[in-house]
Design a protein around this motif. Structure first.
Motif, PDB file in Angstrom:
ATOM      1  N   VAL A 145       0.832  -1.206   0.000  1.00  0.00           N
ATOM      2  CA  VAL A 145       0.000   0.000   0.000  1.00  0.00           C
ATOM      3  C   VAL A 145       0.866   1.254   0.000  1.00  0.00           C
ATOM      4  O   VAL A 145       0.579   2.231  -0.698  1.00  0.00           O
ATOM      5  CB  VAL A 145      -0.952  -0.008   1.214  1.00  0.00           C
ATOM      6  N   SER A 146       1.948   1.227   0.764  1.00  0.00           N
ATOM      7  CA  SER A 146       2.845   2.382   0.817  1.00  0.00           C
ATOM      8  C   SER A 146       3.523   2.613  -0.531  1.00  0.00           C
ATOM      9  O   SER A 146       3.677   3.758  -0.968  1.00  0.00           O
ATOM     10  CB  SER A 146       3.908   2.172   1.903  1.00  0.00           C
ATOM     11  N   ALA A 147       3.921   1.523  -1.197  1.00  0.00           N
ATOM     12  CA  ALA A 147       4.572   1.652  -2.507  1.00  0.00           C
ATOM     13  C   ALA A 147       3.600   2.225  -3.538  1.00  0.00           C
ATOM     14  O   ALA A 147       3.972   3.086  -4.351  1.00  0.00           O
ATOM     15  CB  ALA A 147       5.095   0.294  -2.958  1.00  0.00           C
ATOM     16  N   VAL A 148       2.354   1.763  -3.500  1.00  0.00           N
ATOM     17  CA  VAL A 148       1.351   2.287  -4.434  1.00  0.00           C
ATOM     18  C   VAL A 148       1.066   3.761  -4.148  1.00  0.00           C
ATOM     19  O   VAL A 148       0.896   4.568  -5.074  1.00  0.00           O
ATOM     20  CB  VAL A 148       0.047   1.453  -4.330  1.00  0.00           C
ATOM     21  N   SER A 149       1.069   4.128  -2.873  1.00  0.00           N
ATOM     22  CA  SER A 149       0.765   5.510  -2.484  1.00  0.00           C
ATOM     23  C   SER A 149       1.848   6.492  -2.914  1.00  0.00           C
ATOM     24  O   SER A 149       1.601   7.703  -2.951  1.00  0.00           O
ATOM     25  CB  SER A 149       0.577   5.598  -0.965  1.00  0.00           C
ATOM     26  N   MET A 160      10.312   5.531   4.215  1.00  0.00           N
ATOM     27  CA  MET A 160      10.738   4.959   5.493  1.00  0.00           C
ATOM     28  C   MET A 160       9.814   3.819   5.912  1.00  0.00           C
ATOM     29  O   MET A 160      10.271   2.793   6.435  1.00  0.00           O
ATOM     30  CB  MET A 160      10.755   6.046   6.572  1.00  0.00           C
ATOM     31  N   LEU A 161       8.518   3.986   5.658  1.00  0.00           N
ATOM     32  CA  LEU A 161       7.558   2.940   6.012  1.00  0.00           C
ATOM     33  C   LEU A 161       7.771   1.694   5.160  1.00  0.00           C
ATOM     34  O   LEU A 161       7.662   0.563   5.656  1.00  0.00           O
ATOM     35  CB  LEU A 161       6.128   3.469   5.827  1.00  0.00           C
ATOM     36  N   ILE A 162       8.085   1.890   3.880  1.00  0.00           N
ATOM     37  CA  ILE A 162       8.368   0.759   2.994  1.00  0.00           C
ATOM     38  C   ILE A 162       9.611   0.007   3.482  1.00  0.00           C
ATOM     39  O   ILE A 162       9.638  -1.222   3.526  1.00  0.00           O
ATOM     40  CB  ILE A 162       8.560   1.239   1.544  1.00  0.00           C
ATOM     41  N   ALA A 163      10.659   0.758   3.848  1.00  0.00           N
ATOM     42  CA  ALA A 163      11.877   0.127   4.349  1.00  0.00           C
ATOM     43  C   ALA A 163      11.592  -0.663   5.630  1.00  0.00           C
ATOM     44  O   ALA A 163      12.087  -1.782   5.810  1.00  0.00           O
ATOM     45  CB  ALA A 163      12.944   1.190   4.609  1.00  0.00           C
TER      46      ALA A 163
END
Length: 278
Positions: A142-146, A233-236
């Motif tokens: 979801v973070s990557a799509v956002s 940062m959230l993706i990492a």
């Protein structure tokens, strides 16, 4: 700080590359549980490829190199070269893949050549690990799509209403199908805009003031940049959790499967005490 684009990616890699090399050395030290590789490189840097003159010392160094090589390529932390030879023989005799032992991690005793049954995770624990893994993957996805979104998630301080904002429009976070409030809509009455967008009349007044402000484009640009950095940062963090969760679950899965085979840990012509801990 602006979100990185194609024009400055090369400069970013110029800084990251040395860090990656250092991280690679640290990873080798962690995987082999020894600084032998690092020390060997430093020795070669000072003395070149000159061999050690003393044959006994040279044999010791060669043995350590072989032991570290086994740890590196197998991922199994044996304590001696003899244990490595015995483990290789044992896996061949019983049809066990060395990578399976590596996946088992600390659940497999390389010296006794058996699973630490008393440390096996329960089925309930395995289910929770799998659930955590899927949750981390979902958050990362979801973070990557956002990251591709051109709107930033903002909050009105006066009403704590969350909305998606850009330089030209604002859209409520909830309900999902609500209409957006655009700059052109601000010429209409607050009551009409509130009915159409689900924002309150107070919120419409505040948002119209923001959208018509000359500083709105710069404010929205900075908010979007900050949001993208937060998403990176959230993706990492999600990738790290996924990595930890996957190998924790895989270790339990592989160890349970290997334990069910009840393989004799001893080698032909030798005796070995068993770990019978409960």
């Amino acid at each position: 700080m602006d979100f990185p684009n194609a024009s400055n990616i090369s400069s970013v890699f110029g800084v990251i590359a040395p860090l990656l090399i250092g991280a690679a050395f640290l990873w080798v030290v962690w995987r082999t549980e020894s600084r032998h590789v690092l020390i060997s490189r430093l020795w070669q840097l000072v003395h070149g490829k000159q061999e050690i003159s003393d044959p006994q010392v040279r044999a010791f160094v060669d043995e350590q190199t072989s032991l570290i090589s086994f740890r590196m390529f197998s991922g199994v932390p044996v304590t001696s070269l003899k244990s490595a030879h015995q483990l290789i023989e044992w896996t061949k005799l019983n049809g066990v893949q060395m990578r399976t032992l590596s996946v088992c991690g600390e659940l497999f005793d390389a010296e006794l050549r058996q699973i630490k049954v008393h440390k096996l995770p329960s089925r309930f624990s395995q289910v929770w690990r799998l659930a955590g893994l899927f949750t981390a993957v979902a958050i990362g996805f979801v973070s990557a799509v956002s990251l591709s979104s051109s709107q930033s998630l903002l909050t009105l301080n006066s009403t704590q209403r969350h909305f998606w904002g850009s330089a030209n429009e604002a859209k409520p976070l909830w309900p999902l199908m609500a209409n957006s409030l655009r700059v052109a809509d601000c010429s209409k009455t607050a009551n009409a805009n509130a009915e159409r967008t689900t924002f309150s009349e107070q919120e419409v007044g505040i948002l119209c003031g923001v959208l018509k402000s000359e500083t709105s484009p710069e404010f929205m640009r900075k908010a979007l940049s900050d949001q993208r950095w937060a998403l990176v940062m959230l993706i990492a963090f999600a990738l790290w959790l996924s990595w930890i969760g996957f190998f924790a679950w895989a270790a339990g899965f592989a160890a349970h499967n290997l334990a069910r085979r009840r393989i004799d840990p001893s080698l032909p012509g030798s005796q070995l005490s068993l770990d019978l801990g409960s």
